[in-house]
Design a protein around this motif. Structure first.
Motif, PDB file in Angstrom:
ATOM      1  N   ARG A 265       0.841  -1.195   0.000  1.00 39.24           N
ATOM      2  CA  ARG A 265       0.000   0.000   0.000  1.00 39.24           C
ATOM      3  C   ARG A 265       0.884   1.257   0.000  1.00 39.24           C
ATOM      4  NH1 ARG A 265      -3.927  -0.278   4.753  1.00 39.24           N
ATOM      5  NH2 ARG A 265      -4.535  -2.036   3.484  1.00 39.24           N
ATOM      6  N   SER A 266       1.877   1.283   0.872  1.00 39.68           N
ATOM      7  CA  SER A 266       2.785   2.428   0.956  1.00 39.68           C
ATOM      8  C   SER A 266       3.550   2.612  -0.351  1.00 39.68           C
ATOM      9  CB  SER A 266       3.780   2.242   2.101  1.00 39.68           C
ATOM     10  OG  SER A 266       3.115   2.199   3.339  1.00 39.68           O
ATOM     11  N   LEU A 267       3.986   1.504  -0.935  1.00 37.44           N
ATOM     12  CA  LEU A 267       4.722   1.580  -2.193  1.00 37.44           C
ATOM     13  C   LEU A 267       3.844   2.138  -3.309  1.00 37.44           C
ATOM     14  CD1 LEU A 267       7.352   1.022  -3.711  1.00 37.44           C
ATOM     15  CD2 LEU A 267       6.487  -1.293  -4.161  1.00 37.44           C
ATOM     16  N   THR A 268       2.609   1.690  -3.392  1.00 36.64           N
ATOM     17  CA  THR A 268       1.685   2.194  -4.412  1.00 36.64           C
ATOM     18  C   THR A 268       1.477   3.697  -4.258  1.00 36.64           C
ATOM     19  OG1 THR A 268       0.525   0.068  -4.513  1.00 36.64           O
ATOM     20  CG2 THR A 268      -0.672   2.001  -5.332  1.00 36.64           C
ATOM     21  N   ILE A 269       1.219   4.119  -3.041  1.00 32.56           N
ATOM     22  CA  ILE A 269       0.990   5.544  -2.786  1.00 32.56           C
ATOM     23  C   ILE A 269       2.239   6.348  -3.114  1.00 32.56           C
ATOM     24  CG2 ILE A 269       0.514   7.242  -0.973  1.00 32.56           C
ATOM     25  CD1 ILE A 269      -1.246   4.987   0.351  1.00 32.56           C
ATOM     26  N   ALA A 270       3.402   5.852  -2.705  1.00 37.48           N
ATOM     27  CA  ALA A 270       4.662   6.563  -2.959  1.00 37.48           C
ATOM     28  C   ALA A 270       4.966   6.642  -4.457  1.00 37.48           C
ATOM     29  CB  ALA A 270       5.808   5.880  -2.216  1.00 37.48           C
ATOM     30  N   ILE A 271       4.706   5.577  -5.192  1.00 42.41           N
ATOM     31  CA  ILE A 271       4.961   5.592  -6.644  1.00 42.41           C
ATOM     32  C   ILE A 271       4.042   6.597  -7.324  1.00 42.41           C
ATOM     33  CG2 ILE A 271       4.693   4.242  -8.767  1.00 42.41           C
ATOM     34  CD1 ILE A 271       5.840   1.840  -7.185  1.00 42.41           C
ATOM     35  N   VAL A 272       2.764   6.576  -6.985  1.00 40.21           N
ATOM     36  CA  VAL A 272       1.822   7.525  -7.590  1.00 40.21           C
ATOM     37  C   VAL A 272       2.233   8.956  -7.240  1.00 40.21           C
ATOM     38  CG1 VAL A 272      -0.566   8.338  -7.609  1.00 40.21           C
ATOM     39  CG2 VAL A 272      -0.091   5.890  -7.703  1.00 40.21           C
ATOM     40  N   ALA A 273       2.566   9.199  -5.979  1.00 35.88           N
ATOM     41  CA  ALA A 273       2.991  10.537  -5.570  1.00 35.88           C
ATOM     42  C   ALA A 273       4.247  10.961  -6.331  1.00 35.88           C
ATOM     43  CB  ALA A 273       3.246  10.573  -4.061  1.00 35.88           C
ATOM     44  N   GLY A 274       5.185  10.054  -6.502  1.00 35.68           N
ATOM     45  CA  GLY A 274       6.409  10.363  -7.239  1.00 35.68           C
ATOM     46  C   GLY A 274       6.154  10.674  -8.699  1.00 35.68           C
ATOM     47  N   VAL A 275       5.257   9.921  -9.319  1.00 31.44           N
ATOM     48  CA  VAL A 275       4.914  10.167 -10.728  1.00 31.44           C
ATOM     49  C   VAL A 275       4.243  11.534 -10.865  1.00 31.44           C
ATOM     50  CG1 VAL A 275       3.410   9.410 -12.621  1.00 31.44           C
ATOM     51  CG2 VAL A 275       4.813   7.742 -11.405  1.00 31.44           C
ATOM     52  N   VAL A 276       3.302  11.829  -9.981  1.00 28.39           N
ATOM     53  CA  VAL A 276       2.617  13.132 -10.029  1.00 28.39           C
ATOM     54  C   VAL A 276       3.627  14.255  -9.817  1.00 28.39           C
ATOM     55  CG1 VAL A 276       0.966  14.630  -8.813  1.00 28.39           C
ATOM     56  CG2 VAL A 276       0.338  12.274  -9.367  1.00 28.39           C
ATOM     57  N   LEU A 277       4.482  14.120  -8.821  1.00 28.83           N
ATOM     58  CA  LEU A 277       5.500  15.138  -8.552  1.00 28.83           C
ATOM     59  C   LEU A 277       6.406  15.334  -9.762  1.00 28.83           C
ATOM     60  CD1 LEU A 277       7.038  17.078  -6.675  1.00 28.83           C
ATOM     61  CD2 LEU A 277       8.242  15.085  -5.758  1.00 28.83           C
ATOM     62  N   GLY A 278       6.856  14.233 -10.359  1.00 30.27           N
ATOM     63  CA  GLY A 278       7.724  14.318 -11.540  1.00 30.27           C
ATOM     64  C   GLY A 278       7.039  14.979 -12.722  1.00 30.27           C
ATOM     65  N   LEU A 279       5.800  14.571 -13.007  1.00 29.99           N
ATOM     66  CA  LEU A 279       5.053  15.175 -14.118  1.00 29.99           C
ATOM     67  C   LEU A 279       4.800  16.653 -13.870  1.00 29.99           C
ATOM     68  CD1 LEU A 279       2.384  12.445 -14.963  1.00 29.99           C
ATOM     69  CD2 LEU A 279       4.221  13.253 -16.449  1.00 29.99           C
ATOM     70  N   ASP A 280       4.448  16.974 -12.637  1.00 36.73           N
ATOM     71  CA  ASP A 280       4.179  18.366 -12.291  1.00 36.73           C
ATOM     72  C   ASP A 280       5.423  19.221 -12.508  1.00 36.73           C
ATOM     73  OD1 ASP A 280       2.598  20.554 -10.996  1.00 36.73           O
ATOM     74  OD2 ASP A 280       4.206  20.361  -9.511  1.00 36.73           O
ATOM     75  N   GLN A 281       6.541  18.791 -11.974  1.00 39.34           N
ATOM     76  CA  GLN A 281       7.758  19.590 -12.096  1.00 39.34           C
ATOM     77  C   GLN A 281       8.259  19.652 -13.538  1.00 39.34           C
ATOM     78  OE1 GLN A 281       9.225  21.535  -9.478  1.00 39.34           O
ATOM     79  NE2 GLN A 281       7.120  21.080  -8.863  1.00 39.34           N
ATOM     80  N   ALA A 282       8.109  18.560 -14.279  1.00 40.57           N
ATOM     81  CA  ALA A 282       8.522  18.560 -15.694  1.00 40.57           C
ATOM     82  C   ALA A 282       7.659  19.520 -16.514  1.00 40.57           C
ATOM     83  CB  ALA A 282       8.445  17.151 -16.269  1.00 40.57           C
ATOM     84  N   THR A 283       6.355  19.508 -16.287  1.00 41.81           N
ATOM     85  CA  THR A 283       5.483  20.404 -17.051  1.00 41.81           C
ATOM     86  C   THR A 283       5.699  21.857 -16.653  1.00 41.81           C
ATOM     87  OG1 THR A 283       3.643  20.026 -15.504  1.00 41.81           O
ATOM     88  CG2 THR A 283       3.705  18.650 -17.513  1.00 41.81           C
ATOM     89  N   LYS A 284       5.994  22.098 -15.397  1.00 44.33           N
ATOM     90  CA  LYS A 284       6.290  23.469 -14.965  1.00 44.33           C
ATOM     91  C   LYS A 284       7.606  23.958 -15.577  1.00 44.33           C
ATOM     92  CE  LYS A 284       3.683  23.318 -10.655  1.00 44.33           C
ATOM     93  NZ  LYS A 284       3.761  23.107  -9.203  1.00 44.33           N
ATOM     94  N   ALA A 285       8.605  23.078 -15.641  1.00 43.72           N
ATOM     95  CA  ALA A 285       9.877  23.461 -16.279  1.00 43.72           C
ATOM     96  C   ALA A 285       9.636  23.790 -17.745  1.00 43.72           C
ATOM     97  CB  ALA A 285      10.896  22.330 -16.133  1.00 43.72           C
ATOM     98  N   TRP A 286       8.804  22.986 -18.412  1.00 42.58           N
ATOM     99  CA  TRP A 286       8.461  23.262 -19.813  1.00 42.58           C
ATOM    100  C   TRP A 286       7.749  24.609 -19.923  1.00 42.58           C
ATOM    101  CZ3 TRP A 286       3.692  24.162 -21.950  1.00 42.58           C
ATOM    102  CH2 TRP A 286       3.665  24.272 -23.342  1.00 42.58           C
ATOM    103  N   ALA A 287       6.781  24.834 -19.045  1.00 41.78           N
ATOM    104  CA  ALA A 287       6.019  26.088 -19.091  1.00 41.78           C
ATOM    105  C   ALA A 287       6.937  27.294 -18.881  1.00 41.78           C
ATOM    106  CB  ALA A 287       4.910  26.068 -18.042  1.00 41.78           C
ATOM    107  N   LEU A 288       7.858  27.187 -17.953  1.00 43.99           N
ATOM    108  CA  LEU A 288       8.781  28.293 -17.701  1.00 43.99           C
ATOM    109  C   LEU A 288       9.673  28.570 -18.907  1.00 43.99           C
ATOM    110  CD1 LEU A 288       9.739  27.447 -14.023  1.00 43.99           C
ATOM    111  CD2 LEU A 288       8.541  29.506 -14.803  1.00 43.99           C
ATOM    112  N   ALA A 289      10.057  27.506 -19.617  1.00 44.44           N
ATOM    113  CA  ALA A 289      10.931  27.666 -20.770  1.00 44.44           C
ATOM    114  C   ALA A 289      10.198  28.160 -22.011  1.00 44.44           C
ATOM    115  CB  ALA A 289      11.622  26.330 -21.086  1.00 44.44           C
ATOM    116  N   VAL A 290       8.959  27.744 -22.190  1.00 46.08           N
ATOM    117  CA  VAL A 290       8.247  28.008 -23.442  1.00 46.08           C
ATOM    118  C   VAL A 290       7.231  29.148 -23.341  1.00 46.08           C
ATOM    119  CG1 VAL A 290       6.689  26.963 -25.142  1.00 46.08           C
ATOM    120  CG2 VAL A 290       8.574  25.628 -24.205  1.00 46.08           C
ATOM    121  N   LEU A 291       6.605  29.297 -22.193  1.00 48.00           N
ATOM    122  CA  LEU A 291       5.480  30.230 -22.085  1.00 48.00           C
ATOM    123  C   LEU A 291       5.847  31.581 -21.481  1.00 48.00           C
ATOM    124  CD1 LEU A 291       2.789  27.717 -20.796  1.00 48.00           C
ATOM    125  CD2 LEU A 291       3.155  28.496 -23.149  1.00 48.00           C
TER     126      LEU A 291
END
Length: 163
Positions: free
Chosen positions: A5-31
């Motif tokens: 259960r902890s691993l599932t939650i941690a993986i999902v949280a990590g994926v969301v965090l990674g996607l969020d930060q990657a899209t924000k980096a893209w937005a800062l560079a492009v927009l």
């Protein structure tokens, strides 16, 4: 079971965090100097939010950062209550989204907690948001559905036992 259960939650949280930060980096560079019209009222436009939802509470950055840390800690310590896969995914989305916005507050300014959250998804008829905000909203729906179903199951069992 709890470690899975902890691993599932941690993986999902990590994926969301990674996607969020990657899209924000893209937005800062492009927009930085332009707006991209996507479809209908959806456009990508860079804005900075120093407050909470809908830009309320501007200037409360350090307090909001501290509250986010407390909320993430509380949610993580409550993970044992979320047994179903949808609840675990929902909790991971909420934690990952909170960490994504917390990261912005911590690193987007030299003073601790005074950074601005990067928002860039603009529907035109809704406040501008980001992947973390969307994950928190979707995650909360998953968690609330889980809590509602759990409550209905426990009430149904209580009523049957009483009859």
């Amino acid at each position: 079971m709890t470690s899975k259960r902890s691993l599932t939650i941690a993986i999902v949280a990590g994926v969301v965090l990674g996607l969020d930060q990657a899209t924000k980096a893209w937005a800062l560079a492009v927009l930085d100097d332009r707006i991209i019209d996507v479809i209908w009222t959806l456009r990508l436009r860079l804005v900075y939010n120093t407050g909470i939802a809908f830009s309320a509470g501007r200037g409360l950055g350090p307090i909001l950062a501290l509250v986010a840390v407390v909320i993430v800690g509380f949610l993580w310590s409550s993970r044992r209550r979320f047994g179903g896969p949808y609840a675990q995914i929902g909790l991971g989305c909420v934690i990952g989204g909170a960490l994504g916005n917390l990261a912005d507050r911590l690193v987007r300014n030299a003073a601790w907690g005074r950074g601005a959250v990067v928002d860039f998804i603009d529907l035109g008829w809704w406040p501008v948001f980001n992947v973390a905000d969307a994950a928190i909203s979707v995650g909360l729906v998953f968690v609330l559905v889980h809590l509602y179903r759990s409550e209905r199951r426990s009430d149904g069992g209580s009523r049957l036992a009483a009859e």
